[in-house]
Structure formats: structure tokens, C-alpha cells
Design a protein around this motif. Sequence first.
Motif, mmCIF file in Angstrom:
data_model
loop_
_atom_site.group_PDB
_atom_site.id
_atom_site.type_symbol
_atom_site.label_atom_id
_atom_site.label_comp_id
_atom_site.label_asym_id
_atom_site.label_seq_id
_atom_site.Cartn_x
_atom_site.Cartn_y
_atom_site.Cartn_z
ATOM 1 N N ASP A 99 27.108 5.312 9.832
ATOM 2 C CA ASP A 99 27.850 6.265 8.998
ATOM 3 C C ASP A 99 28.044 5.717 7.578
ATOM 4 N N ASN A 125 34.368 6.283 4.602
ATOM 5 C CA ASN A 125 34.997 6.241 5.926
ATOM 6 C C ASN A 125 36.263 5.388 5.840
ATOM 7 N N HIS A 169 37.928 8.303 14.557
ATOM 8 C CA HIS A 169 36.889 8.130 13.540
ATOM 9 C C HIS A 169 37.282 9.002 12.353
ATOM 10 N N HIS A 207 37.358 10.038 8.094
ATOM 11 C CA HIS A 207 36.779 9.998 6.741
ATOM 12 C C HIS A 207 37.906 10.155 5.731
HETATM 13 ZN ZN LIG Z 1 31.556 10.130 10.351
#
Ligand SMILES: [Zn+2]
Length: 525
Positions: A15, A243, A207, A209
Motif C-alpha cells: 500500500d 497511510n 487499516h 488512510h
Molecule cells: Zn489501503
Amino acid sequence: MNDDRFHVYDTTLRDGAQQEGLNLTVTDKLAIARHLDDLGVGFIEGGWPGANPKDTEFFRLAQTELDLKYAQLAAFGATRRAGTKAADDPLVAALRESGAPVVTLVAKSHDRHVELALRTTLQENLAMIRDTVSHLRAEGQRVFLDAEHFFDGYKSNPAYALEVLRTAAEAGASVIALCDTNGGMLPDELAEVVHVATGTSARIGIHCHDDTGCAVANTLAAVKAGATHVQGCANGYGERSGNANLFTVVANLQLKRGFDLVPRETLADMTRIAHAITEVTNVTPNSHAPYVGVSAFAHKAGLHASAIKVDPNLYQHIDPAEVGNDMRMLVSDMAGRASVELKGRELGYELSAETSRELVNRVKEMESRGYTFEAADASFELLLRDTVAGERKRHFEVESWRVIVERTRGGELVSEATVKLYAKGERIVATGEGNGPVNAMDRAVRLGLERLYPELAEVELIDFKVRILEGTHGTDAVTRVLVTSSDATTEWSTVGVDENIIEASWQALEQAVTYGLLRAGHIAG
Ligand SMILES: [Zn+2]
């Protein structure tokens, strides 16, 4: 560490690599994986084998070239295509054959994404998850599931989003990471949804951002709500706003929340590791990054400085050594005597009150003419040494210099510099050529001095910054030049100021060479 109580899962290589301008070779990826392992993360997501040839190659090479101490590799991929069998899907085969002990499957959990992007039915999407997870489990891999667009999906159709989690858990996924794929969540609402999700049987991961500037805060809120698996990227790399910064997340959880995520001694190496990774990615490090930034523990104000002298902990939230960083005092026109004394101590000098006062006056006077010492530690140290010694001592004296810039018939620009110096009782005349005047002067000086000071061969000019400062109080604009040099072990910066850019560059260069000689152990005089 991998005791499975709490997962630190890095996704820099997959990512994070989506960041604009970032382009990692397979060698780069292997190097970053080693750095992340040095930190002690539990899982390193290496990429998408089968879908991306570079990533296939990464997993192939990783088997022989990576000797991981703490981390396990995870291969990333999608659930099987609609209307097929996982066992027959070539992309699922690539995950199986990656050699990675863990497979992280991305799956849709947002009903509209299933129908509009995947163009299949909600039921078939669940079948795809069930089939792919159980197939890979049966083949002996551990399976994690990334529930894509989970939070937006939960808002759209909570029953279906939770059904996705249940299906994956029942099929044998041991972690379900809830992804704020669009990065639009805020901590309070995110925490409520995470709390609901922890009711499904698998371990819940997070997870995030950073589109709302809350990726780290969201991650911490999710942990508070019951998540025991955190995903993030080194230095907060990632597309758009990035991220969650894994370093900030780990430091916060370990130092503020008492989690035992990475060994203490590797946490104390975090600042070095963060910078080593920027060397590989070639992304300029963020000097203001929490915990690991060069400025993260830098103090400027004079008022603070006098209290810091009494007790440094009054003005810092942790001991910077815990993450391998240092407290730094910035020498600036806001600074008073206390910060100059502290800076002197940092450089190994005990300054008398009188010397400190004189130094502060000199700094203030020079800063009023455009000098800055914040970014030029070496210039400050030379000034400090001059002040302590009471006179200017030099390894060499300059008689004169001259630079010629020529545009040749072929249209090429070449510079030639001649310097006349005195050193160790000799008069030296040396000429150097370069693609610019500063480059030519630098070569001429070294050529002239290298015979007397062979260590100069190790010193090189690595960065050169020019800034035009507006004139004040009726004076003309001046040019400030910052030069960064290095030898085998460290870097240093020096500053020069003048109306003429070449003279400003010369000043910075002369100090750079002088400082290099001091470092090599030559006493001036
Ligand atoms: Zn992602």
C-alpha cells in the motif's frame, strides 16, 4: 515480535508503494523489508504476487535472500473471480506458490462496490470469500482478510458488511482487518463500528488512510475499541495523504499505552531505521515527523531553554532516546544565553558566562545580516571555537580566489576556479574545473590542500542550497548559501551570506573544509 498477542503489520511494500513518486525496485523492497524486520514488526506485506511481476520476483528472492528475525511475510491478493473455483484461479495459485506463510485477501464488504465494481451478486461475493479462504487454509497458509471499504460499507448496509466478516471468520480467516479505504473516518465514529465488529469471531485489525489527518488517531481508537492487529506504513507512505504512520502508531502504543509490540532495543533504533528507509525510497524525510523527525525534539525559544537546563523533561513528552532520537537546541535569534550554553554542552564545551554572552551577541549580529545557524551546526561550532579561543585560528589562509565561467562554442557551460592559499607555511596555487562555479572552487581547494591533508579525499560536498533574502532597512538583498558535506561517518552543514552568491558560497565552502579537517583531528594554528 511475533507472540501473536498483538499484530504489527506493515504494508509499506504494497500500500505504501502506491505513494505518488515512489518507485521501488525488487532490491529496494528487500532492503526495506530488512529494515522493518530490524524494527521488530510481526508481518511484512511484500506485494501482490501473480498480479505484478516485480512482486512475484520479490517473493521468489525473499525465500533465499531474506533472513527475517522477527517478521513473517504476507502475500496480498484478491478473492477468486466470480463464477469460478478458487482451486482453478491462477491468481489464487500465485498466492499459494508465493512461499509466504500468510496470505492477506482483499474482499469487498460494501454492497454497492460488490454490485458496481465487482459486478456480481452479494451472495456470490460471500461465496468467493468462503471458497478462497478455505482453499488457502486447506493448502496450509494462514489467511488474513482485508475488508475493503468496510466503514463506508457499514454505513450503507451494516448487516451485509458484518456478514462478510462472519463468512471470512467461519471459513478460517484468523484476522479481519477493517479498512478505511477512502480514509474519511474520524476516531469516535470509527471506534463505534470497530466495537460492533469485534462481536464477530476472528481477530479484528485496522487499516487506516490519512485523508482526514486522523489515520494514527483512528488506529489508536480502533485498538481502544478492541482491535489487536494494526496496519500501517513506514514514514506514513501511501497514496493521497498516506497511510497510518506505523512508527507513530508503534511508539504511541508502546510508550503511551504499555503494549509490548517490539523489543525495547529495536524501538531505540526507530529513528535510524526511519531514516534508513528514506535513503532507499529517496523521499526527503519529514523533519517534523513525530518521534523520528530531526525536529521532533528540537527547541528554539530562549525561555524554554533556561528551564530545559534545569530539567529537560519539563519540555518533552518522552525521553527521545527511547526512540533513538535526540533533544536538540536550535540556535536562533529567539535564543538567549541558556540555549547557547546548552548547545555548547551538546557539542562538548562548558562555556563561561562571559563567553556565552559574547557568543549570543555574535549570533544575534550575524543573524541580523542573514546568517542562520539552525541548519548550520558546523558553522555554529566554528564560531563557538573562535569565541572560546578569542582569535581566528585556521588550517589555511586564503590569499585570493578567482572563478571564470565560460560558455564554450559547443554551448556547454564550464567553470574554472583558481585559489591561492597558505597552509603549513607553504603558498599553494591550485586550479579546479567543474560544471558550476561552486563545484570548481570546491575542487580547487581540495586539490590544493589534499597533499598536506590527505583526509580531505574522504570529504565530499553533498548538498548546496541557495536562498535570496529580501533586503531590510534600505539594504540590498543578500544571498544565503547552505552547504552540506560528508565524510565516511557523518554530515555537517555550513552557511555563508553575501550580496554576491559566489562569495557566499566560498564562505560556506571554506568552513566546510575547515570543519572536515577538525573532524579528522587536525588542530588549527
Ligand atoms: Zn489501503
